[in-house]
Design a protein around this motif. Structure first.
Motif, PDB file in Angstrom:
ATOM      1  N   LYS A 120      -3.633 117.842 137.166  1.00 20.86           N
ATOM      2  CA  LYS A 120      -4.836 117.027 136.950  1.00 20.86           C
ATOM      3  C   LYS A 120      -5.485 116.660 138.281  1.00 20.86           C
ATOM      4  O   LYS A 120      -6.699 116.734 138.438  1.00 20.86           O
ATOM      5  N   LEU A 121      -4.667 116.246 139.247  1.00 20.97           N
ATOM      6  CA  LEU A 121      -5.206 115.861 140.555  1.00 20.97           C
ATOM      7  C   LEU A 121      -5.884 117.042 141.248  1.00 20.97           C
ATOM      8  O   LEU A 121      -6.892 116.877 141.947  1.00 20.97           O
ATOM      9  N   ALA A 122      -5.337 118.234 141.039  1.00 23.98           N
ATOM     10  CA  ALA A 122      -5.901 119.423 141.683  1.00 23.98           C
ATOM     11  C   ALA A 122      -7.312 119.724 141.202  1.00 23.98           C
ATOM     12  O   ALA A 122      -8.068 120.447 141.869  1.00 23.98           O
ATOM     13  N   ARG A 123      -7.687 119.157 140.063  1.00 17.60           N
ATOM     14  CA  ARG A 123      -9.013 119.413 139.495  1.00 17.60           C
ATOM     15  C   ARG A 123     -10.066 118.405 139.950  1.00 17.60           C
ATOM     16  O   ARG A 123     -11.204 118.477 139.526  1.00 17.60           O
ATOM     17  N   ILE A 124      -9.664 117.447 140.796  1.00 14.17           N
ATOM     18  CA  ILE A 124     -10.626 116.476 141.320  1.00 14.17           C
ATOM     19  C   ILE A 124     -10.524 116.445 142.841  1.00 14.17           C
ATOM     20  O   ILE A 124      -9.580 116.977 143.426  1.00 14.17           O
ATOM     21  N   SER A 125     -11.494 115.838 143.496  1.00 13.62           N
ATOM     22  CA  SER A 125     -11.461 115.699 144.957  1.00 13.62           C
ATOM     23  C   SER A 125     -10.711 114.419 145.303  1.00 13.62           C
ATOM     24  O   SER A 125     -11.224 113.317 145.102  1.00 13.62           O
ATOM     25  N   TYR A 126      -9.487 114.585 145.798  1.00 15.02           N
ATOM     26  CA  TYR A 126      -8.664 113.416 146.114  1.00 15.02           C
ATOM     27  C   TYR A 126      -7.927 113.652 147.421  1.00 15.02           C
ATOM     28  O   TYR A 126      -7.849 114.776 147.937  1.00 15.02           O
ATOM     29  N   VAL A 127      -7.370 112.583 147.978  1.00 14.92           N
ATOM     30  CA  VAL A 127      -6.534 112.688 149.187  1.00 14.92           C
ATOM     31  C   VAL A 127      -5.261 111.889 148.956  1.00 14.92           C
ATOM     32  O   VAL A 127      -5.245 110.926 148.175  1.00 14.92           O
ATOM     33  N   SER A 128      -4.203 112.297 149.657  1.00 20.27           N
ATOM     34  CA  SER A 128      -2.935 111.569 149.582  1.00 20.27           C
ATOM     35  C   SER A 128      -2.684 110.862 150.904  1.00 20.27           C
ATOM     36  O   SER A 128      -3.148 111.303 151.960  1.00 20.27           O
ATOM     37  N   SER A 129      -1.957 109.771 150.855  1.00 14.36           N
ATOM     38  CA  SER A 129      -1.683 108.986 152.057  1.00 14.36           C
ATOM     39  C   SER A 129      -0.857 109.778 153.049  1.00 14.36           C
ATOM     40  O   SER A 129      -0.050 110.624 152.676  1.00 14.36           O
ATOM     41  N   CYS A 130      -1.057 109.496 154.356  1.00 11.53           N
ATOM     42  CA  CYS A 130      -0.257 110.186 155.370  1.00 11.53           C
ATOM     43  C   CYS A 130       0.998 109.380 155.698  1.00 11.53           C
ATOM     44  O   CYS A 130       1.891 109.875 156.373  1.00 11.53           O
ATOM     45  N   ASN A 131       1.079 108.142 155.223  1.00 12.75           N
ATOM     46  CA  ASN A 131       2.330 107.383 155.319  1.00 12.75           C
ATOM     47  C   ASN A 131       2.866 107.164 153.906  1.00 12.75           C
ATOM     48  O   ASN A 131       2.364 107.747 152.944  1.00 12.75           O
ATOM     49  N   ARG A 132       3.891 106.348 153.770  1.00 16.26           N
ATOM     50  CA  ARG A 132       4.524 106.080 152.465  1.00 16.26           C
ATOM     51  C   ARG A 132       4.910 107.371 151.743  1.00 16.26           C
ATOM     52  O   ARG A 132       4.809 107.489 150.517  1.00 16.26           O
ATOM     53  N   ASN A 133       5.303 108.384 152.536  1.00 15.37           N
ATOM     54  CA  ASN A 133       5.738 109.684 151.975  1.00 15.37           C
ATOM     55  C   ASN A 133       4.666 110.376 151.146  1.00 15.37           C
ATOM     56  O   ASN A 133       4.977 111.163 150.246  1.00 15.37           O
ATOM     57  N   GLY A 134       3.407 110.084 151.444  1.00 21.78           N
ATOM     58  CA  GLY A 134       2.303 110.757 150.746  1.00 21.78           C
ATOM     59  C   GLY A 134       2.214 110.440 149.271  1.00 21.78           C
ATOM     60  O   GLY A 134       1.617 111.189 148.492  1.00 21.78           O
ATOM     61  N   LYS A 135       2.776 109.305 148.846  1.00 23.07           N
ATOM     62  CA  LYS A 135       2.848 109.031 147.400  1.00 23.07           C
ATOM     63  C   LYS A 135       1.673 108.225 146.866  1.00 23.07           C
ATOM     64  O   LYS A 135       1.635 107.912 145.670  1.00 23.07           O
ATOM     65  N   TYR A 136       0.712 107.878 147.730  1.00 16.80           N
ATOM     66  CA  TYR A 136      -0.490 107.181 147.260  1.00 16.80           C
ATOM     67  C   TYR A 136      -1.668 108.135 147.280  1.00 16.80           C
ATOM     68  O   TYR A 136      -1.806 108.957 148.195  1.00 16.80           O
ATOM     69  N   HIS A 137      -2.526 108.005 146.284  1.00 15.39           N
ATOM     70  CA  HIS A 137      -3.652 108.920 146.130  1.00 15.39           C
ATOM     71  C   HIS A 137      -4.944 108.135 145.941  1.00 15.39           C
ATOM     72  O   HIS A 137      -4.950 107.046 145.374  1.00 15.39           O
ATOM     73  N   ALA A 138      -6.040 108.713 146.436  1.00 15.12           N
ATOM     74  CA  ALA A 138      -7.345 108.053 146.314  1.00 15.12           C
ATOM     75  C   ALA A 138      -8.422 109.103 146.132  1.00 15.12           C
ATOM     76  O   ALA A 138      -8.279 110.255 146.589  1.00 15.12           O
ATOM     77  N   LEU A 139      -9.507 108.714 145.471  1.00 15.50           N
ATOM     78  CA  LEU A 139     -10.650 109.609 145.339  1.00 15.50           C
ATOM     79  C   LEU A 139     -11.283 109.800 146.717  1.00 15.50           C
ATOM     80  O   LEU A 139     -11.489 108.839 147.457  1.00 15.50           O
ATOM     81  N   LEU A 140     -11.600 111.037 147.056  1.00 12.61           N
ATOM     82  CA  LEU A 140     -12.187 111.327 148.363  1.00 12.61           C
ATOM     83  C   LEU A 140     -13.475 110.543 148.570  1.00 12.61           C
ATOM     84  O   LEU A 140     -13.751 110.052 149.674  1.00 12.61           O
TER      85      LEU A 140
END
Length: 218
Positions: free
Chosen positions: A40-60
């Motif tokens: 699902k995430l791959a179908r939208i423009s999003y980014v993952s955090s570079c800290n916290r093991n990349g486990k947070y996501h946000a809309l670009l």
């Protein structure tokens, strides 16, 4: 089975409504598997955090990068360069005077030591000991030379600041006494031939401190 379009709307609206959201919270809200979530995430423009093991996501579209390409949100860091490792490499390459571990920690507001160890091992950055600090410079020799010269100029050459360890002082003095090195160039060449890596600033400090430097020496 729900249409993919509906699922995409769901994840997009969740991120728009809540802002940066963890993987676990998205899984709970969407009631799906981890594999399905990333589809699902791959179908939208999003980014993952570079800290916290990349486990947070946000809309670009919601990310507001600063002049360094970073965005901080409640302790979560997002980077224009993706991973923390890539971000550190970019910051070092782009720095005017290289960066210490402390300076990188301050910029990124997160611990960077593990990534620096990997970057040095992969030869993507170069670590140089200068005084009490380890300074990280670009792997590009031309950029690194410029960064090093600017750091030395910024810090100033002060006789009361020792940019060298006791072990390095002994190594340099041995090169001078045993091999009759009387110029900075000769000392650096001897140390290098022995596989000893000593910063040029350290050699210069020892030469001046002990009155070894000849007139006209570089």
């Amino acid at each position: 089975m729900r249409p993919i379009e509906t699922d995409v709307v769901d994840v997009r609206e969740l991120l728009r409504r809540h802002g940066p959201t963890s993987t676990e919270d998205l899984l709970r809200e969407l009631e799906c598997s981890r594999a399905t979530l990333y589809v699902k995430l791959a179908r939208i423009s999003y980014v993952s955090s570079c800290n916290r093991n990349g486990k947070y996501h946000a809309l670009l579209e919601m990310v507001k990068y600063d002049h360094k390409g970073l965005w901080f949100h409640q302790g979560i860091v997002f980077s224009r360069w993706g991973t923390l490792k890539n971000t550190i490499q970019h910051l070092v390459d782009d720095s005017e005077i290289g960066l210490t571990t402390g300076e990188l920690n301050s910029i990124l507001k997160t611990r960077v030591t593990p990534q620096l160890v990997v970057l040095v091992r992969e030869r993507k950055v170069v670590r140089v000991r200068q005084g009490r600090h380890q300074v990280y410079y670009s792997a590009n020799s031309t950029v690194r030379k410029r960064q090093n010269e600017r750091r030395e100029a910024a810090e100033g050459f002060r006789e009361d600041t020792i940019p060298v360890s006791k072990e390095e002082i002994i190594q340099i003095l041995v090169a001078v006494v045993k091999h009759h090195a009387v110029t900075l160039t000769e000392a650096n060449a001897i140390l290098s031939s022995q596989g000893t890596v000593v910063n040029e600033r350290a050699v210069r400090w020892v030469f001046r401190k002990y009155g070894i430097e000849k007139k006209g020496s570089p």
